[in-house]
Design an enzyme around this catalytic site. Structure first.
Site, PDB file in Angstrom:
ATOM      1  N   GLN A  36     -17.372  20.763  14.556  1.00 31.42           N
ATOM      2  CA  GLN A  36     -16.294  19.794  14.438  1.00 31.42           C
ATOM      3  C   GLN A  36     -16.745  18.432  13.896  1.00 31.42           C
ATOM      4  O   GLN A  36     -15.923  17.675  13.385  1.00 31.42           O
ATOM      5  CB  GLN A  36     -15.605  19.614  15.803  1.00 31.42           C
ATOM      6  CG  GLN A  36     -14.921  20.898  16.265  1.00 31.42           C
ATOM      7  CD  GLN A  36     -14.247  20.753  17.617  1.00 31.42           C
ATOM      8  OE1 GLN A  36     -14.854  20.996  18.645  1.00 31.42           O
ATOM      9  NE2 GLN A  36     -12.987  20.346  17.618  1.00 31.42           N
ATOM     10  N   HIS A  56     -13.441  28.901   4.409  1.00 29.42           N
ATOM     11  CA  HIS A  56     -13.600  29.051   2.958  1.00 29.42           C
ATOM     12  C   HIS A  56     -12.773  30.214   2.413  1.00 29.42           C
ATOM     13  O   HIS A  56     -12.215  30.130   1.322  1.00 29.42           O
ATOM     14  CB  HIS A  56     -15.082  29.259   2.600  1.00 29.42           C
ATOM     15  CG  HIS A  56     -15.928  28.042   2.871  1.00 29.42           C
ATOM     16  ND1 HIS A  56     -17.302  28.091   2.989  1.00 29.42           N
ATOM     17  CD2 HIS A  56     -15.580  26.740   3.047  1.00 29.42           C
ATOM     18  CE1 HIS A  56     -17.766  26.865   3.228  1.00 29.42           C
ATOM     19  NE2 HIS A  56     -16.741  26.042   3.270  1.00 29.42           N
ATOM     20  N   ASP A  69     -16.870  21.329   6.145  1.00 30.91           N
ATOM     21  CA  ASP A  69     -17.999  21.175   5.212  1.00 30.91           C
ATOM     22  C   ASP A  69     -18.691  19.813   5.375  1.00 30.91           C
ATOM     23  O   ASP A  69     -19.915  19.723   5.335  1.00 30.91           O
ATOM     24  CB  ASP A  69     -17.528  21.309   3.756  1.00 30.91           C
ATOM     25  CG  ASP A  69     -17.216  22.757   3.391  1.00 30.91           C
ATOM     26  OD1 ASP A  69     -17.299  23.627   4.289  1.00 30.91           O
ATOM     27  OD2 ASP A  69     -16.892  23.017   2.210  1.00 30.91           O
ATOM     28  N   ARG A  94     -22.342  14.852  25.530  1.00 31.88           N
ATOM     29  CA  ARG A  94     -22.283  16.307  25.425  1.00 31.88           C
ATOM     30  C   ARG A  94     -22.061  16.676  23.964  1.00 31.88           C
ATOM     31  O   ARG A  94     -21.098  16.218  23.342  1.00 31.88           O
ATOM     32  CB  ARG A  94     -21.146  16.860  26.284  1.00 31.88           C
ATOM     33  CG  ARG A  94     -20.945  18.343  26.058  1.00 31.88           C
ATOM     34  CD  ARG A  94     -19.939  19.017  26.990  1.00 31.88           C
ATOM     35  NE  ARG A  94     -19.843  20.416  26.606  1.00 31.88           N
ATOM     36  CZ  ARG A  94     -18.735  21.029  26.202  1.00 31.88           C
ATOM     37  NH1 ARG A  94     -17.582  20.403  26.188  1.00 31.88           N
ATOM     38  NH2 ARG A  94     -18.771  22.291  25.827  1.00 31.88           N
ATOM     39  N   HIS A 139     -20.721  26.571  20.660  1.00 31.31           N
ATOM     40  CA  HIS A 139     -19.347  26.059  20.665  1.00 31.31           C
ATOM     41  C   HIS A 139     -18.637  26.686  19.452  1.00 31.31           C
ATOM     42  O   HIS A 139     -18.273  26.010  18.502  1.00 31.31           O
ATOM     43  CB  HIS A 139     -19.340  24.528  20.616  1.00 31.31           C
ATOM     44  CG  HIS A 139     -18.043  23.896  21.064  1.00 31.31           C
ATOM     45  ND1 HIS A 139     -17.966  22.994  22.106  1.00 31.31           N
ATOM     46  CD2 HIS A 139     -16.779  24.035  20.608  1.00 31.31           C
ATOM     47  CE1 HIS A 139     -16.701  22.599  22.258  1.00 31.31           C
ATOM     48  NE2 HIS A 139     -15.956  23.219  21.364  1.00 31.31           N
ATOM     49  N   ASN A 183     -19.193  27.505  25.275  1.00 34.77           N
ATOM     50  CA  ASN A 183     -18.000  26.703  25.493  1.00 34.77           C
ATOM     51  C   ASN A 183     -16.756  27.589  25.515  1.00 34.77           C
ATOM     52  O   ASN A 183     -16.452  28.275  24.538  1.00 34.77           O
ATOM     53  CB  ASN A 183     -17.815  25.665  24.388  1.00 34.77           C
ATOM     54  CG  ASN A 183     -16.571  24.809  24.621  1.00 34.77           C
ATOM     55  OD1 ASN A 183     -16.523  24.038  25.573  1.00 34.77           O
ATOM     56  ND2 ASN A 183     -15.554  24.975  23.785  1.00 34.77           N
ATOM     57  N   GLU A 184     -16.067  27.605  26.628  1.00 32.73           N
ATOM     58  CA  GLU A 184     -14.743  28.222  26.744  1.00 32.73           C
ATOM     59  C   GLU A 184     -14.611  29.612  26.128  1.00 32.73           C
ATOM     60  O   GLU A 184     -13.850  29.791  25.165  1.00 32.73           O
ATOM     61  CB  GLU A 184     -13.687  27.336  26.084  1.00 32.73           C
ATOM     62  CG  GLU A 184     -13.536  25.973  26.659  1.00 32.73           C
ATOM     63  CD  GLU A 184     -12.380  25.201  25.995  1.00 32.73           C
ATOM     64  OE1 GLU A 184     -11.770  25.726  25.050  1.00 32.73           O
ATOM     65  OE2 GLU A 184     -12.095  24.088  26.433  1.00 32.73           O
ATOM     66  N   ASN A 327     -13.674  22.388  31.682  1.00 31.24           N
ATOM     67  CA  ASN A 327     -12.828  21.703  30.698  1.00 31.24           C
ATOM     68  C   ASN A 327     -11.397  21.798  31.201  1.00 31.24           C
ATOM     69  O   ASN A 327     -10.958  22.863  31.640  1.00 31.24           O
ATOM     70  CB  ASN A 327     -12.898  22.392  29.328  1.00 31.24           C
ATOM     71  CG  ASN A 327     -14.185  22.098  28.580  1.00 31.24           C
ATOM     72  OD1 ASN A 327     -15.073  21.413  29.097  1.00 31.24           O
ATOM     73  ND2 ASN A 327     -14.296  22.622  27.367  1.00 31.24           N
ATOM     74  N   TYR A 329      -7.315  20.194  30.298  1.00 27.47           N
ATOM     75  CA  TYR A 329      -6.439  19.306  29.522  1.00 27.47           C
ATOM     76  C   TYR A 329      -5.040  19.174  30.098  1.00 27.47           C
ATOM     77  O   TYR A 329      -4.471  18.102  30.103  1.00 27.47           O
ATOM     78  CB  TYR A 329      -6.315  19.818  28.074  1.00 27.47           C
ATOM     79  CG  TYR A 329      -7.546  19.591  27.239  1.00 27.47           C
ATOM     80  CD1 TYR A 329      -8.648  20.444  27.331  1.00 27.47           C
ATOM     81  CD2 TYR A 329      -7.632  18.511  26.375  1.00 27.47           C
ATOM     82  CE1 TYR A 329      -9.787  20.224  26.574  1.00 27.47           C
ATOM     83  CE2 TYR A 329      -8.765  18.290  25.607  1.00 27.47           C
ATOM     84  CZ  TYR A 329      -9.842  19.142  25.708  1.00 27.47           C
ATOM     85  OH  TYR A 329     -10.963  18.915  24.960  1.00 27.47           O
ATOM     86  N   GLU A 399     -14.807  18.402  29.481  1.00 32.33           N
ATOM     87  CA  GLU A 399     -13.831  17.998  28.462  1.00 32.33           C
ATOM     88  C   GLU A 399     -12.511  17.654  29.117  1.00 32.33           C
ATOM     89  O   GLU A 399     -12.096  18.312  30.081  1.00 32.33           O
ATOM     90  CB  GLU A 399     -13.553  19.113  27.435  1.00 32.33           C
ATOM     91  CG  GLU A 399     -14.547  19.218  26.319  1.00 32.33           C
ATOM     92  CD  GLU A 399     -14.176  20.307  25.314  1.00 32.33           C
ATOM     93  OE1 GLU A 399     -12.976  20.423  24.958  1.00 32.33           O
ATOM     94  OE2 GLU A 399     -15.078  21.048  24.905  1.00 32.33           O
TER      95      GLU A 399
END
Ligand code: GBH
Length: 523
Positions: A36, A56, A69, A94, A139, A183-184, A327, A329, A399
């Site tokens: 990311q 891509h 990219d 992190r 991740h 991660n998750e 995590n 949200y 998170e």
């Protein structure tokens, strides 16, 4: 009259916030992930990974047809990132390692020294800056050559991951005392391996009946193997902790009917228990075992679609976490949605779970990432559920964050969200006696938000993706968070200049109207 007004103001503004100080050892930080933010997708010998490949070859799957990219170009600008971390005053950062930057083919026979140097430089600079790293090994960016072998639905991935983890522990373990393997898995085993028509997520498989459970089983074994390798070969000299990052929305029953209470248990067990139970208790949750076995039988399978663990595997996976990385949200309202005629129509994880979700219309909804609603009390319930079900572990909130469209550097909603959720963490610590030890906000800066591309922003720092320089500019929330970290309490006046008061406009208007009425009355 003045005392009355002050009291009223207190009721309206501060009553919801917990004004206890954060415990002395409580760690504040921010979080990011390699794909990311890093960019440099083919720089200095890095290999292709599944997100390079997916963006891509299937650009239409991403909201703005973008890719990672260049992203925030942190591969070249990590020193600037660390300056931002220092200024913010965090004690933890992190981030995740890009597997194919270190092992371009995915396999450990060839190590890319330039990739290793990048992470060593980053870790050394963090160390000099007094910022502790919490490093996620994976991740979501599996090397493409391993994806081509079936990715996480291939049980052999356990060994490839173990080799990669060994390389990482060996090369970076002197600097890293907090590791997370994955991660998750909840997110990528579902979005990547089933239902791609809706989720647009690498690798883009549609293996609804079989894929997600195979992925889950592989992840659990790969995690356990990495944990045991750390235990046997590295723990003595490196003295760190190893965990896995798990996520689930809080599932609040839509009504107090027995059916919706059952939906809550199903949602939490199929969402969180699927990973946490094998690791913290032993084996899949019984509810899942029974339910998938029953449905598989009715669907004509000779055995359950949920892969069975041997006694040996159950023991091998159990106890493989030194602290609980959570995590979190948002919250869903859940209803039981199971009908007899679902059987035999379709075999799927979604139907096995058998619930539907909705939202309360009074919950504030995030822009762009509209799955994200502001429900601070959900975190407190979530933390308590984890505490009670998994043996009172040490919990680290790895998170938590809020999305908007990034149109303004003034982000009062992000402040309101974070303040509310941090207050909920304090409630869990002080009212419920749960051991929450840290919080890394998602995210340090705006970044490539998977299928949302650059349309959804979670950062406390804005990034200008149109400038070649990827110019970083702190938002109001960055200054607010800096102040909270310094004060170590939500009671301090960390209001930033602007309308960002941490409470909603409606509340402010209400307060003003009441004050005026009272003033008139007393005059
Ligand atoms: C985190 O997942 C990720 O770890 C992080 O990389 C990401 O940037 C961050 O969230 C913000 O999204 O599009 O309606 O199908 C959080 C859990 C699970 C929440 C998948 C969004 C998709 C909802 N995510 N879910 S939808």
């Amino acid at each position: 009259m003045l005392p009355l007004l002050l009291f009223l103001n207190f009721l309206l503004s501060a009553s919801a916030l917990n004004d206890n100080a954060f415990p002395e050892n409580f760690k504040f930080g921010v979080a990011t992930a390699a794909y990311q933010i890093e960019g440099g997708w083919d720089a200095d010998g890095k290999g292709e990974n599944t997100w390079d490949h997916y963006t891509h070859y299937f650009p239409d799957s991403i909201a703005d047809k973008s890719n990672g990219d260049v992203a925030c170009d942190s591969y070249h600008k990590y020193k600037e990132d660390i300056e931002l971390l220092k200024e913010l005053g965090v004690s933890v950062y992190r981030f995740s390692l890009s597997w194919s930057r270190i092992l371009p083919q995915g396999t450990a026979n060839y190590v890319n020294q330039a990739g290793v140097d990048y992470y060593l430089n980053l870790l050394k600079l963090l160390n000099e800056s007094g910022i502790e790293p919490l490093v996620t090994l994976y991740h979501w960016d599996i090397p493409q050559p391993l994806q081509d072998l079936g990715g996480w639905s291939n049980p052999l991935m356990v060994n490839y991951f173990a080799d990669y983890a060994t390389v990482a522990f060996e090369l970076f373990g002197d600097y890293v005392k907090m590791w997370a393997t994955f991660n998750e898995p909840q997110s990528f085993c579902l979005m990547g391996y089933i239902n791609n028509e809706y989720s647009h997520f690498a690798p883009g498989y549609d293996l609804e009946a079989e894929g997600s459970y195979l992925c889950s089983a592989t992840i659990l074994k790969a995690h356990a193997k990495a944990y045991h390798i750390y235990d046997e070969q590295f723990r003595d000299k490196q003295n760190g902790k190893v965990s896995i990052v798990l996520v689930v929305n809080w599932n609040e029953p839509a009504t107090d009917s027995a059916d919706d209470m059952k939906a809550q248990e199903l949602g939490l067990q199929f969402g969180m228990g699927i990973y946490a139970n094998p690791i913290y208790v032993g084996n899949w949750p019984q509810l899942m075992i029974d339910r998938v076995a029953n449905r598989s039988k009715l669907e004509g399978y000779s055995k359950s679609r949920l892969p069975e663990f041997t006694e040996e595997e159950i023991k091998y996976i159990k106890g493989t976490s030194d602290f609980f990385c959570l995590n979190h949200y948002t919250t869903d309202l859940v209803s039981y949605a199971y009908e007899d005629d679902m059987i035999g129509v379709n075999s799927s994880y979604t139907l096995d779970k058998g619930i539907t979700t909705s939202y309360n219309s009074s919950w504030k909804e995030a822009q762009v990432s509209t799955w994200n609603h502001m429900v601070p009390w959900g975190l407190r319930k979530m933390i308590n559920w984890v505490d009670q079900n998994y043996g009172h572990p040490e919990i680290f909130i790895t998170e938590n964050g809020w999305a908007d469209d990034g149109s303004s550097l003034d982000d009062p909603d992000r402040i309101e969200y974070t303040e509310g959720y941090l207050s909920s963490v304090l409630d869990a610590i002080y009212e419920d006696n749960v051991n929450v030890v840290g919080y890394t906000h998602w995210s340090l800066m705006d970044n490539f938000e998977w299928s949302f591309g650059y349309t959804s922003k979670f950062g406390m720092v804005s990034v200008d993706f149109k400038s070649e320089n990827r110019t970083r500019t702190p938002k109001s929330s960055y200054y607010w968070y800096k102040c909270i970290i310094e004060a170590r309490s939500l009671a301090d006046d960390c209001a930033v200049p602007s309308e960002s008061s941490g409470r909603s406009l409606a509340t402010n208007v209400f307060a003003v109207i009441i004050s005026v009425i009272l003033a008139i009355y007393y005059l």
